[in-house]
Design a protein around this motif. Sequence first.
Motif, PDB file in Angstrom:
ATOM      1  N   GLY A  49     -32.136 -60.839 -17.311  1.00  0.00           N
ATOM      2  CA  GLY A  49     -32.759 -62.061 -18.123  1.00  0.00           C
ATOM      3  C   GLY A  49     -34.164 -61.257 -17.385  1.00  0.00           C
ATOM      4  N   GLY A  98     -29.147 -78.294 -28.636  1.00  0.00           N
ATOM      5  CA  GLY A  98     -29.652 -77.329 -28.796  1.00  0.00           C
ATOM      6  C   GLY A  98     -29.611 -75.870 -27.910  1.00  0.00           C
ATOM      7  N   LEU A 100     -27.246 -72.982 -25.818  1.00  0.00           N
ATOM      8  CA  LEU A 100     -25.592 -72.265 -25.780  1.00  0.00           C
ATOM      9  C   LEU A 100     -25.541 -71.284 -24.554  1.00  0.00           C
ATOM     10  CD1 LEU A 100     -26.314 -70.671 -29.368  1.00  0.00           C
ATOM     11  CD2 LEU A 100     -24.865 -72.809 -28.511  1.00  0.00           C
ATOM     12  N   HIS A 101     -26.050 -71.932 -23.387  1.00  0.00           N
ATOM     13  CA  HIS A 101     -25.740 -70.876 -22.036  1.00  0.00           C
ATOM     14  C   HIS A 101     -24.637 -71.488 -21.380  1.00  0.00           C
ATOM     15  CE1 HIS A 101     -30.229 -69.113 -22.880  1.00  0.00           C
ATOM     16  NE2 HIS A 101     -29.412 -68.092 -22.004  1.00  0.00           N
ATOM     17  N   ASP A 102     -23.472 -71.079 -20.994  1.00  0.00           N
ATOM     18  CA  ASP A 102     -22.301 -71.916 -20.661  1.00  0.00           C
ATOM     19  C   ASP A 102     -21.950 -71.144 -19.489  1.00  0.00           C
ATOM     20  OD1 ASP A 102     -21.022 -69.639 -21.754  1.00  0.00           O
ATOM     21  OD2 ASP A 102     -19.491 -71.225 -22.445  1.00  0.00           O
ATOM     22  N   SER A 147     -26.443 -79.645 -17.784  1.00  0.00           N
ATOM     23  CA  SER A 147     -27.124 -78.333 -17.871  1.00  0.00           C
ATOM     24  C   SER A 147     -28.116 -78.081 -19.368  1.00  0.00           C
ATOM     25  CB  SER A 147     -26.054 -77.150 -17.525  1.00  0.00           C
ATOM     26  OG  SER A 147     -26.293 -75.938 -17.766  1.00  0.00           O
ATOM     27  N   THR A 151     -36.584 -73.550 -20.927  1.00  0.00           N
ATOM     28  CA  THR A 151     -37.547 -74.946 -20.690  1.00  0.00           C
ATOM     29  C   THR A 151     -37.802 -75.727 -22.515  1.00  0.00           C
ATOM     30  OG1 THR A 151     -39.097 -72.850 -21.474  1.00  0.00           O
ATOM     31  CG2 THR A 151     -39.102 -74.005 -19.568  1.00  0.00           C
TER      32      THR A 151
HETATM   33 CO1  B1M Z   1     -30.334 -66.444 -22.639  1.00  0.00          CO
HETATM   34  N1  B1M Z   1     -32.437 -66.712 -21.894  1.00  0.00           N
HETATM   35  N2  B1M Z   1     -31.083 -66.653 -24.164  1.00  0.00           N
HETATM   36  N3  B1M Z   1     -29.395 -65.620 -23.945  1.00  0.00           N
HETATM   37  N4  B1M Z   1     -30.141 -65.861 -21.191  1.00  0.00           N
HETATM   38  C1  B1M Z   1     -32.301 -67.418 -20.295  1.00  0.00           C
HETATM   39  C2  B1M Z   1     -31.987 -67.973 -19.853  1.00  0.00           C
HETATM   40  C3  B1M Z   1     -33.452 -66.685 -20.336  1.00  0.00           C
HETATM   41  C4  B1M Z   1     -34.520 -66.760 -18.905  1.00  0.00           C
HETATM   42  C5  B1M Z   1     -33.921 -65.076 -20.132  1.00  0.00           C
HETATM   43  C6  B1M Z   1     -35.172 -64.320 -20.084  1.00  0.00           C
HETATM   44  O1  B1M Z   1     -35.993 -64.855 -20.747  1.00  0.00           O
HETATM   45  N5  B1M Z   1     -35.905 -63.995 -19.028  1.00  0.00           N
HETATM   46  C7  B1M Z   1     -34.500 -67.625 -21.271  1.00  0.00           C
HETATM   47  C8  B1M Z   1     -34.950 -67.783 -20.934  1.00  0.00           C
HETATM   48  C9  B1M Z   1     -36.650 -68.769 -20.992  1.00  0.00           C
HETATM   49  C10 B1M Z   1     -37.249 -69.964 -21.154  1.00  0.00           C
HETATM   50  O2  B1M Z   1     -36.716 -71.054 -21.878  1.00  0.00           O
HETATM   51  N6  B1M Z   1     -38.491 -70.147 -20.306  1.00  0.00           N
HETATM   52  C11 B1M Z   1     -33.115 -67.312 -22.254  1.00  0.00           C
HETATM   53  C12 B1M Z   1     -33.957 -67.193 -23.972  1.00  0.00           C
HETATM   54  C13 B1M Z   1     -35.536 -67.074 -24.446  1.00  0.00           C
HETATM   55  C14 B1M Z   1     -32.468 -66.907 -24.538  1.00  0.00           C
HETATM   56  C15 B1M Z   1     -32.584 -66.885 -26.024  1.00  0.00           C
HETATM   57  C16 B1M Z   1     -33.723 -67.675 -26.751  1.00  0.00           C
HETATM   58  C17 B1M Z   1     -33.108 -66.185 -26.574  1.00  0.00           C
HETATM   59  C18 B1M Z   1     -33.483 -65.265 -28.341  1.00  0.00           C
HETATM   60  O3  B1M Z   1     -32.805 -65.775 -28.862  1.00  0.00           O
HETATM   61  N7  B1M Z   1     -34.260 -64.728 -28.910  1.00  0.00           N
HETATM   62  C19 B1M Z   1     -31.462 -68.223 -26.604  1.00  0.00           C
HETATM   63  C20 B1M Z   1     -31.496 -69.065 -26.687  1.00  0.00           C
HETATM   64  C21 B1M Z   1     -29.798 -70.060 -27.584  1.00  0.00           C
HETATM   65  C22 B1M Z   1     -29.706 -70.805 -27.189  1.00  0.00           C
HETATM   66  O4  B1M Z   1     -29.193 -71.318 -26.103  1.00  0.00           O
HETATM   67  N8  B1M Z   1     -29.744 -71.879 -28.035  1.00  0.00           N
HETATM   68  C23 B1M Z   1     -30.168 -67.069 -25.283  1.00  0.00           C
HETATM   69  C24 B1M Z   1     -28.771 -66.537 -26.167  1.00  0.00           C
HETATM   70  C25 B1M Z   1     -28.143 -65.815 -25.253  1.00  0.00           C
HETATM   71  C26 B1M Z   1     -27.110 -65.740 -25.020  1.00  0.00           C
HETATM   72  C27 B1M Z   1     -26.181 -66.346 -26.012  1.00  0.00           C
HETATM   73  C28 B1M Z   1     -27.554 -64.084 -25.445  1.00  0.00           C
HETATM   74  C29 B1M Z   1     -26.536 -65.394 -24.138  1.00  0.00           C
HETATM   75  C30 B1M Z   1     -26.061 -66.400 -22.875  1.00  0.00           C
HETATM   76  C31 B1M Z   1     -24.320 -66.351 -23.621  1.00  0.00           C
HETATM   77  C32 B1M Z   1     -23.119 -67.967 -22.613  1.00  0.00           C
HETATM   78  O5  B1M Z   1     -23.947 -68.294 -21.546  1.00  0.00           O
HETATM   79  N9  B1M Z   1     -22.439 -67.426 -22.501  1.00  0.00           N
HETATM   80  C33 B1M Z   1     -27.809 -65.457 -22.513  1.00  0.00           C
HETATM   81  C34 B1M Z   1     -27.647 -65.198 -21.351  1.00  0.00           C
HETATM   82  C35 B1M Z   1     -26.822 -64.433 -20.642  1.00  0.00           C
HETATM   83  C36 B1M Z   1     -29.238 -65.297 -19.908  1.00  0.00           C
HETATM   84  C37 B1M Z   1     -29.176 -65.168 -19.193  1.00  0.00           C
HETATM   85  C38 B1M Z   1     -29.566 -62.713 -19.155  1.00  0.00           C
HETATM   86  C39 B1M Z   1     -28.387 -65.334 -17.970  1.00  0.00           C
HETATM   87  C40 B1M Z   1     -27.871 -67.015 -17.968  1.00  0.00           C
HETATM   88  C41 B1M Z   1     -27.431 -66.668 -17.320  1.00  0.00           C
HETATM   89  O6  B1M Z   1     -25.735 -67.052 -17.562  1.00  0.00           O
HETATM   90  N10 B1M Z   1     -27.218 -66.598 -15.493  1.00  0.00           N
HETATM   91  C42 B1M Z   1     -30.268 -65.544 -18.972  1.00  0.00           C
HETATM   92  C43 B1M Z   1     -31.455 -65.118 -18.081  1.00  0.00           C
HETATM   93  C44 B1M Z   1     -31.517 -65.341 -16.442  1.00  0.00           C
HETATM   94  O7  B1M Z   1     -30.670 -66.585 -16.224  1.00  0.00           O
HETATM   95  N11 B1M Z   1     -32.109 -65.125 -15.674  1.00  0.00           N
HETATM   96  C45 B1M Z   1     -31.481 -66.048 -19.948  1.00  0.00           C
HETATM   97  C46 B1M Z   1     -26.133 -66.769 -14.737  1.00  0.00           C
HETATM   98  C47 B1M Z   1     -25.464 -68.126 -14.422  1.00  0.00           C
HETATM   99  C48 B1M Z   1     -24.458 -68.626 -13.231  1.00  0.00           C
HETATM  100  O8  B1M Z   1     -26.681 -68.951 -13.829  1.00  0.00           O
HETATM  101  O9  B1M Z   1     -26.830 -70.509 -15.721  1.00  0.00           O
HETATM  102  O10 B1M Z   1     -28.750 -70.650 -14.267  1.00  0.00           O
HETATM  103  P1  B1M Z   1     -27.293 -70.313 -14.427  1.00  0.00           P
HETATM  104  O11 B1M Z   1     -26.471 -71.761 -14.254  1.00  0.00           O
HETATM  105  C49 B1M Z   1     -26.268 -71.923 -11.993  1.00  0.00           C
HETATM  106  C50 B1M Z   1     -27.430 -72.931 -11.652  1.00  0.00           C
HETATM  107  O12 B1M Z   1     -28.731 -73.017 -13.253  1.00  0.00           O
HETATM  108  C51 B1M Z   1     -27.041 -73.842 -11.594  1.00  0.00           C
HETATM  109  O13 B1M Z   1     -25.250 -73.721 -11.066  1.00  0.00           O
HETATM  110  C52 B1M Z   1     -25.136 -72.207 -11.513  1.00  0.00           C
HETATM  111  C53 B1M Z   1     -24.082 -71.225 -10.868  1.00  0.00           C
HETATM  112  O14 B1M Z   1     -25.282 -71.438  -9.442  1.00  0.00           O
HETATM  113  N12 B1M Z   1     -26.318 -74.793 -13.269  1.00  0.00           N
HETATM  114  C54 B1M Z   1     -25.860 -75.906 -12.341  1.00  0.00           C
HETATM  115  C55 B1M Z   1     -26.385 -74.565 -13.730  1.00  0.00           C
HETATM  116  N13 B1M Z   1     -26.097 -75.596 -14.799  1.00  0.00           N
HETATM  117  C56 B1M Z   1     -25.647 -76.491 -13.730  1.00  0.00           C
HETATM  118  C57 B1M Z   1     -25.741 -78.014 -14.058  1.00  0.00           C
HETATM  119  C58 B1M Z   1     -25.681 -79.279 -12.516  1.00  0.00           C
HETATM  120  C59 B1M Z   1     -25.840 -78.203 -11.540  1.00  0.00           C
HETATM  121  C60 B1M Z   1     -26.240 -76.714 -10.771  1.00  0.00           C
HETATM  122  O15 B1M Z   1     -25.517 -80.281 -12.650  1.00  0.00           O
HETATM  123  C61 B1M Z   1     -24.998 -80.310 -13.496  1.00  0.00           C
END
Ligand code: B1M
Length: 211
Positions: A49, A98, A100-102, A147, A151
């Motif tokens: 990320g 809106g 797609l992160h899962d 989830s 932003t």
């Molecule tokens: Co995207 N993405 N992404 N992405 N992606 C982020 C989130 C981002 C932070 C990367 C960055 O810029 N550093 C950024 C968001 C910035 C922002 O919003 N301010 C971003 C962006 C910009 C985008 C796109 C817009 C990129 C583009 O197309 N230009 C696009 C959007 C698509 C869409 O959703 N409409 C996009 C697309 C994608 C992929 C599809 C390529 C892929 C997702 C694949 C998938 O999920 N199947 C992807 C990925 C992999 C990421 C990062 C690298 C990793 C996310 C992840 O899986 N983290 C991410 C960067 C980052 O997170 N540092 C990023 C690991 C996961 C275990 O953590 O999901 O946080 P997390 O879940 C945690 C907690 O948050 C919590 O528990 C989990 C486990 O401990 N939690 C909950 C989550 N849900 C919960 C619900 C609960 C309780 C806790 O209760 C119900």
Amino acid sequence: MSKIQEIQSAVESGKKKIVKELVEEALQEGLDPVAILNQGMIEAMGNIGEKFKTGEVFVPEMLVAARAMKAGVEVLKPHLAGGQHTTVGKFIIGTVEGDLHDIGKNLVAMMVEGSGFEVIDLGVDVSPETIIETIKANPDCCIVGLSALLTTTMPSLNRTIAAITEAGLRNQVKIMVGGAPITQDFADTIGADGYAADAASAASLAKEMIA
Ligand code: B1M
């Protein structure tokens, strides 16, 4: 390089098959599954990320890293989930409209299931209407988990809670929210019943919510 560092590096480079093999080896060597998940895989997603943010990698690299992580999680699943078989309640979960992160949502679903809930996973990009239909079809459901990782999709959480309220279903369920940009303050502002920062906290909070 330690085994956990090897896993981290393989996830970051999207080497799905190698991640699976390394996680299997790590488990055989007796490494802690939670450490493999947190330090090996979740940290790798954080690194990728950061690289995306600085323009070092692009969407395809994030996607292959996500696939590699999912492959590793499949191997870890039986070692993490706890395996409780009695059902303590129903937990509907989805990533909001809106978005797609899962990966995080799937981890939450897995841990909540492991703590005894029957989980109904609606997947990603879930509309408020779908949540409402699912609550209606499961009148015995206790918790809805939402989830959001972007932003730009945080307002979808708000809209979903408002729609549940408008449908007259708000008193029927507890609502838990989470995802990287979500905070306790935000959860309070939108009228959620709870916020969890990670999957393990989500599982404990779910149990507290029905106690
Ligand atoms: Co995207 N993405 N992404 N992405 N992606 C982020 C989130 C981002 C932070 C990367 C960055 O810029 N550093 C950024 C968001 C910035 C922002 O919003 N301010 C971003 C962006 C910009 C985008 C796109 C817009 C990129 C583009 O197309 N230009 C696009 C959007 C698509 C869409 O959703 N409409 C996009 C697309 C994608 C992929 C599809 C390529 C892929 C997702 C694949 C998938 O999920 N199947 C992807 C990925 C992999 C990421 C990062 C690298 C990793 C996310 C992840 O899986 N983290 C991410 C960067 C980052 O997170 N540092 C990023 C690991 C996961 C275990 O953590 O999901 O946080 P997390 O879940 C945690 C907690 O948050 C919590 O528990 C989990 C486990 O401990 N939690 C909950 C989550 N849900 C919960 C619900 C609960 C309780 C806790 O209760 C119900």
